[in-house]
Design a protein around this motif. Structure first.
Motif, PDB file in Angstrom:
ATOM      1  N   LYS A 160      -2.154  -1.625  -1.009  1.00  0.00           N
ATOM      2  CA  LYS A 160      -3.153  -0.820  -0.291  1.00  0.00           C
ATOM      3  C   LYS A 160      -2.821   0.667  -0.378  1.00  0.00           C
ATOM      4  O   LYS A 160      -3.677   1.490  -0.711  1.00  0.00           O
ATOM      5  N   HIS A 161      -1.574   1.043  -0.077  1.00  0.00           N
ATOM      6  CA  HIS A 161      -1.224   2.459   0.020  1.00  0.00           C
ATOM      7  C   HIS A 161      -0.754   3.043  -1.304  1.00  0.00           C
ATOM      8  O   HIS A 161      -0.982   4.224  -1.573  1.00  0.00           O
ATOM      9  N   GLY A 162      -0.088   2.235  -2.134  1.00  0.00           N
ATOM     10  CA  GLY A 162       0.418   2.747  -3.396  1.00  0.00           C
ATOM     11  C   GLY A 162      -0.637   2.786  -4.478  1.00  0.00           C
ATOM     12  O   GLY A 162      -0.654   3.679  -5.311  1.00  0.00           O
ATOM     13  N   GLY A 163      -1.530   1.765  -4.435  1.00  0.00           N
ATOM     14  CA  GLY A 163      -2.581   1.707  -5.437  1.00  0.00           C
ATOM     15  C   GLY A 163      -2.011   1.841  -6.831  1.00  0.00           C
ATOM     16  O   GLY A 163      -1.023   1.217  -7.181  1.00  0.00           O
ATOM     17  N   ARG A 164      -2.625   2.687  -7.614  1.00  0.00           N
ATOM     18  CA  ARG A 164      -2.142   2.948  -8.978  1.00  0.00           C
ATOM     19  C   ARG A 164      -1.631   4.375  -9.120  1.00  0.00           C
ATOM     20  O   ARG A 164      -1.636   4.949 -10.195  1.00  0.00           O
ATOM     21  N   GLN A 165      -1.198   4.977  -8.009  1.00  0.00           N
ATOM     22  CA  GLN A 165      -0.733   6.355  -8.060  1.00  0.00           C
ATOM     23  C   GLN A 165       0.550   6.461  -8.879  1.00  0.00           C
ATOM     24  O   GLN A 165       1.512   5.738  -8.629  1.00  0.00           O
ATOM     25  N   THR A 166       0.561   7.389  -9.814  1.00  0.00           N
ATOM     26  CA  THR A 166       1.687   7.526 -10.731  1.00  0.00           C
ATOM     27  C   THR A 166       2.981   7.827  -9.994  1.00  0.00           C
ATOM     28  O   THR A 166       4.049   7.313 -10.337  1.00  0.00           O
TER      29      THR A 166
ATOM     30  N   GLY B 186       3.675   7.169  -6.835  1.00  0.00           N
ATOM     31  CA  GLY B 186       4.015   6.223  -5.789  1.00  0.00           C
ATOM     32  C   GLY B 186       3.793   6.743  -4.386  1.00  0.00           C
ATOM     33  O   GLY B 186       3.023   7.670  -4.146  1.00  0.00           O
ATOM     34  N   TRP B 187       4.523   6.143  -3.451  1.00  0.00           N
ATOM     35  CA  TRP B 187       4.330   6.394  -2.028  1.00  0.00           C
ATOM     36  C   TRP B 187       5.648   6.098  -1.341  1.00  0.00           C
ATOM     37  O   TRP B 187       6.562   5.519  -1.924  1.00  0.00           O
ATOM     38  N   SER B 188       5.765   6.474  -0.060  1.00  0.00           N
ATOM     39  CA  SER B 188       6.982   6.141   0.671  1.00  0.00           C
ATOM     40  C   SER B 188       6.691   6.009   2.158  1.00  0.00           C
ATOM     41  O   SER B 188       5.732   6.601   2.666  1.00  0.00           O
ATOM     42  N   PHE B 189       7.531   5.225   2.843  1.00  0.00           N
ATOM     43  CA  PHE B 189       7.434   5.023   4.281  1.00  0.00           C
ATOM     44  C   PHE B 189       8.835   5.067   4.883  1.00  0.00           C
ATOM     45  O   PHE B 189       9.799   4.575   4.294  1.00  0.00           O
ATOM     46  N   GLU B 190       8.935   5.622   6.086  1.00  0.00           N
ATOM     47  CA  GLU B 190      10.179   5.500   6.838  1.00  0.00           C
ATOM     48  C   GLU B 190      10.317   4.067   7.334  1.00  0.00           C
ATOM     49  O   GLU B 190       9.329   3.407   7.649  1.00  0.00           O
ATOM     50  N   LEU B 191      11.556   3.590   7.436  1.00  0.00           N
ATOM     51  CA  LEU B 191      11.786   2.207   7.843  1.00  0.00           C
ATOM     52  C   LEU B 191      11.264   1.894   9.243  1.00  0.00           C
ATOM     53  O   LEU B 191      10.650   0.838   9.441  1.00  0.00           O
TER      54      LEU B 191
ATOM     55  N   ALA C 160     -15.672  -0.268  -0.663  1.00  0.00           N
ATOM     56  CA  ALA C 160     -14.598   0.661  -0.352  1.00  0.00           C
ATOM     57  C   ALA C 160     -13.473   0.002   0.425  1.00  0.00           C
ATOM     58  O   ALA C 160     -12.394   0.573   0.563  1.00  0.00           O
ATOM     59  N   LEU C 161     -13.706  -1.207   0.942  1.00  0.00           N
ATOM     60  CA  LEU C 161     -12.717  -1.870   1.786  1.00  0.00           C
ATOM     61  C   LEU C 161     -12.102  -3.102   1.123  1.00  0.00           C
ATOM     62  O   LEU C 161     -11.446  -3.903   1.783  1.00  0.00           O
ATOM     63  N   ILE C 162     -12.309  -3.263  -0.181  1.00  0.00           N
ATOM     64  CA  ILE C 162     -11.802  -4.428  -0.907  1.00  0.00           C
ATOM     65  C   ILE C 162     -10.936  -3.976  -2.082  1.00  0.00           C
ATOM     66  O   ILE C 162     -11.267  -3.005  -2.767  1.00  0.00           O
ATOM     67  N   LEU C 163      -9.845  -4.671  -2.301  1.00  0.00           N
ATOM     68  CA  LEU C 163      -8.979  -4.403  -3.453  1.00  0.00           C
ATOM     69  C   LEU C 163      -8.695  -5.698  -4.193  1.00  0.00           C
ATOM     70  O   LEU C 163      -8.563  -6.763  -3.578  1.00  0.00           O
ATOM     71  N   THR C 164      -8.589  -5.601  -5.511  1.00  0.00           N
ATOM     72  CA  THR C 164      -8.138  -6.740  -6.314  1.00  0.00           C
ATOM     73  C   THR C 164      -6.620  -6.811  -6.244  1.00  0.00           C
ATOM     74  O   THR C 164      -5.941  -5.784  -6.343  1.00  0.00           O
ATOM     75  N   ILE C 165      -6.087  -8.007  -6.051  1.00  0.00           N
ATOM     76  CA  ILE C 165      -4.639  -8.174  -5.998  1.00  0.00           C
ATOM     77  C   ILE C 165      -4.186  -9.039  -7.175  1.00  0.00           C
ATOM     78  O   ILE C 165      -4.973  -9.783  -7.758  1.00  0.00           O
TER      79      ILE C 165
ATOM     80  N   GLN D 186      -8.871  -4.569   2.726  1.00  0.00           N
ATOM     81  CA  GLN D 186      -7.901  -3.506   2.952  1.00  0.00           C
ATOM     82  C   GLN D 186      -7.454  -3.421   4.400  1.00  0.00           C
ATOM     83  O   GLN D 186      -6.289  -3.102   4.676  1.00  0.00           O
ATOM     84  N   ASP D 187      -8.339  -3.690   5.334  1.00  0.00           N
ATOM     85  CA  ASP D 187      -7.939  -3.649   6.745  1.00  0.00           C
ATOM     86  C   ASP D 187      -6.835  -4.665   7.027  1.00  0.00           C
ATOM     87  O   ASP D 187      -5.905  -4.400   7.792  1.00  0.00           O
ATOM     88  N   LEU D 188      -6.926  -5.838   6.407  1.00  0.00           N
ATOM     89  CA  LEU D 188      -5.925  -6.880   6.613  1.00  0.00           C
ATOM     90  C   LEU D 188      -4.617  -6.536   5.904  1.00  0.00           C
ATOM     91  O   LEU D 188      -3.551  -7.023   6.280  1.00  0.00           O
ATOM     92  N   MET D 189      -4.707  -5.696   4.869  1.00  0.00           N
ATOM     93  CA  MET D 189      -3.519  -5.294   4.123  1.00  0.00           C
ATOM     94  C   MET D 189      -2.770  -4.170   4.826  1.00  0.00           C
ATOM     95  O   MET D 189      -1.563  -4.010   4.638  1.00  0.00           O
ATOM     96  N   SER D 190      -3.480  -3.388   5.633  1.00  0.00           N
ATOM     97  CA  SER D 190      -2.900  -2.178   6.214  1.00  0.00           C
ATOM     98  C   SER D 190      -2.232  -2.379   7.555  1.00  0.00           C
ATOM     99  O   SER D 190      -1.316  -1.639   7.916  1.00  0.00           O
ATOM    100  N   TRP D 191      -2.694  -3.369   8.309  1.00  0.00           N
ATOM    101  CA  TRP D 191      -2.319  -3.465   9.713  1.00  0.00           C
ATOM    102  C   TRP D 191      -1.729  -4.835  10.054  1.00  0.00           C
ATOM    103  O   TRP D 191      -1.940  -5.810   9.327  1.00  0.00           O
ATOM    104  N   PRO D 192      -0.998  -4.930  11.177  1.00  0.00           N
ATOM    105  CA  PRO D 192      -0.314  -6.188  11.538  1.00  0.00           C
ATOM    106  C   PRO D 192      -1.235  -7.199  12.211  1.00  0.00           C
ATOM    107  O   PRO D 192      -1.404  -7.189  13.433  1.00  0.00           O
ATOM    108  N   PHE D 193      -1.809  -8.077  11.415  1.00  0.00           N
ATOM    109  CA  PHE D 193      -2.735  -9.081  11.935  1.00  0.00           C
ATOM    110  C   PHE D 193      -2.155 -10.496  11.928  1.00  0.00           C
ATOM    111  O   PHE D 193      -2.742 -11.392  12.520  1.00  0.00           O
TER     112      PHE D 193
END
Length: 291
Positions: free
Chosen positions: A207-213, A215-220, A181-186, A28-35
């Motif tokens: 990472k951020h949307g997961g399975r939330q019904t 959804g999620w949003s981000f500013e550009l 807690a830091l791993i997700l299946t893709i 998840q850390d690698l999914m969340s941040w610019p590496f």
């Protein structure tokens, strides 16, 4: 590199990677941040990212360039191997051994000589790229410095044919992989994505949307900052609109909206899963230009 190596006063046991189907896992850390670099062209300019208490600096060498998001497929393979073995009660290690075929097959590459040369180039970039980060550090002033691969080597037979690869992943990566807690299946269809931005976007959305019904949003501008991209915001927004039109992300639906404040936001929601087609998401292996 020997099968047993002294590191931090501990002996590393050789972990032989297992073949066969297994779920693809990502950190998840690698999914969340610019590496990683999102470009297929060589990047040498560092990523210098700060947001709240999170700081990341990624530095590349002129010889190899920065590790790319396609190179990160090797880390997804490593994470998948470690988690699968651990869940089966097997001993794991940061010192890993596999054949090139096993790695390439898992990450949806063919086993041609060209793919093998690209794999070696990816390993060189992963080893030569250095990261300094505050993520998962107990003190604000503490920083962890590492490379994605501490070292690696290839084994050849008498005719020069590759027999296998050994590599050592860093403590920072290994500790994160072992934390459930830091791993997700893709979705394995991730490996079919060819664009750097759409690959990065899938990992962020997963990472951020997961399975939330809902959804999620981000500013550009926020998305642009988190991507670490060298592309100007205007070009980034243009590329993002093209992705929204194509809808390439497995399992998610994207949309661009304007909020009441006049700001453009990217929204994403999980798409319904059709159980009849869930097993048919794999496409034939093909070369990807990034590895």
């Amino acid at each position: 590199m020997s099968a047993r190596r002294s590191h931090d006063d501990q002996q590393l046991e050789l972990f032989r990677a297992r073949s066969g189907d297994m779920a693809a896992r990502d950190a998840q850390d690698l999914m969340s941040w610019p590496f990683f670099s999102l470009a297929k062209s060589r990047r040498v300019a560092p990523i210098d990212f700060r947001m709240g208490e999170v700081s990341i600096r990624v530095e590349a060498t002129v010889e190899h360039g920065m590790a790319t998001i396609w190179d990160a497929d090797v880390l997804i393979w490593a994470a998948s191997q470690i988690v699968d073995a651990r869940d089966k009660g097997l001993r794991t290690s940061r010192l890993m051994s596999a054949t090139p075929y096993e790695i390439l097959t898992f990450i949806n590459r063919d086993d041609s000589a060209r793919s093998y040369e690209r794999l070696k180039a990816a390993l060189d970039r992963l080893q030569s790229t250095t990261i300094v980060t505050s993520i998962r550090q107990p003190s604000e002033r503490r920083r962890h410095r590492f490379s994605w691969i501490n070292e690696w080597k290839e084994r050849l037979d008498a005719t020069g044919r590759p027999l296998g690869i050994e590599l050592i992943v860093p403590d920072w990566f290994y500790a994160g992989v072992l934390d459930n807690a830091l791993i997700l299946t893709i979705d394995r269809a991730y490996f079919h994505l060819t664009g750097g931005l759409e690959r990065w976007l899938y990992r962020l959305v997963r990472k951020h949307g997961g399975r939330q019904t809902h959804g999620w949003s981000f500013e550009l501008p926020h998305l642009h900052l988190k991507s670490g991209s060298l592309s100007p915001l205007k070009h980034f927004a243009y590329d993002l609109r093209a992705i929204v039109q194509r809808q390439p992300l497995p399992g998610y639906r994207l949309a661009l909206i304007t909020d009441p404040g006049g700001r453009i936001r990217l929204t994403f929601q999980p798409t319904p899963i059709d159980p009849l087609s869930a097993g048919a998401c794999r496409a034939p292996r093909r070369r990807a230009a990034g590895l």
